[in-house]
Design an enzyme around this catalytic site. Structure first.
Site, short mmCIF file in Angstrom:
data_model
loop_
_atom_site.label_atom_id
_atom_site.label_comp_id
_atom_site.label_asym_id
_atom_site.label_seq_id
_atom_site.Cartn_x
_atom_site.Cartn_y
_atom_site.Cartn_z
N GLY A 91 0.79 -1.23 0.00
CA GLY A 91 0.00 0.00 0.00
C GLY A 91 0.82 1.28 0.00
O GLY A 91 0.26 2.36 0.14
N HIS A 106 7.73 6.50 5.52
CA HIS A 106 6.92 7.32 6.41
C HIS A 106 6.07 6.44 7.32
O HIS A 106 5.55 5.42 6.91
CB HIS A 106 6.04 8.32 5.65
N HIS A 115 2.78 6.26 9.56
CA HIS A 115 1.49 6.86 9.84
C HIS A 115 1.21 6.72 11.33
O HIS A 115 1.36 5.62 11.89
CB HIS A 115 0.37 6.12 9.09
#
Length: 142
Positions: free
Chosen positions: A93, A100, A102
């Site tokens: 995904g 990064h 989330h």
């Protein structure tokens, strides 16, 4: 790397609502949040995926994510829990190819979550999978 939006945010040439700016990491609000308060933590040094991520930068990203999750719970935002999510690769995904993390604040019934159905492999399958992973591990230099 020229089209890396997170690189532009780190460089200060793209707008961002910055929450945390430290020597090795930057945290800012996600412009497409799953929930209110959803933000991203990125290493300032570019790494397109986990294989390219310096271990010290990875540690800094996770430590910042942990501190931010704690701050979210202490904030005035309505939060019952926090998910940390990092996608590595298209199949996982990943859409922006700068590592990064989330940080996603959660409340009951917010609609965010993993939708996969867990499998129930037998111990032989689990051991075979574990063996394949063990044989691919490399000992970190140090």
């Amino acid at each position: 790397m020229n089209d890396c939006i997170f690189c532009a945010i780190v460089a200060g040439t793209a707008p961002a609502s910055v929450v945390l700016d430290e020597p090795d990491v930057l945290a800012f609000m996600d412009i497409r949040p799953f929930t209110s308060g959803h933000l991203l933590v990125v290493p300032k040094r570019h790494a397109s995926g986990l294989a390219q991520l310096d271990p010290d930068d990875g540690a800094a990203v996770f430590a910042a994510g942990q501190r931010i999750a704690t701050a979210l719970r202490a904030s005035s935002l309505p939060i019952d829990g926090v998910n940390l999510f990092l996608a590595d690769g298209v199949a996982a995904g990943q859409e922006v190819f700068h590592v990064h993390l989330h940080v996603v604040p959660r409340t009951g019934g917010d609609g965010f979550g993993v939708r996969a159905r867990p499998q129930s492999p037998n111990r032989t399958v689990l051991e075979g999978t574990a063996d394949a992973i063990r044989s691919a591990l490399t000992v970190p230099e140090g």
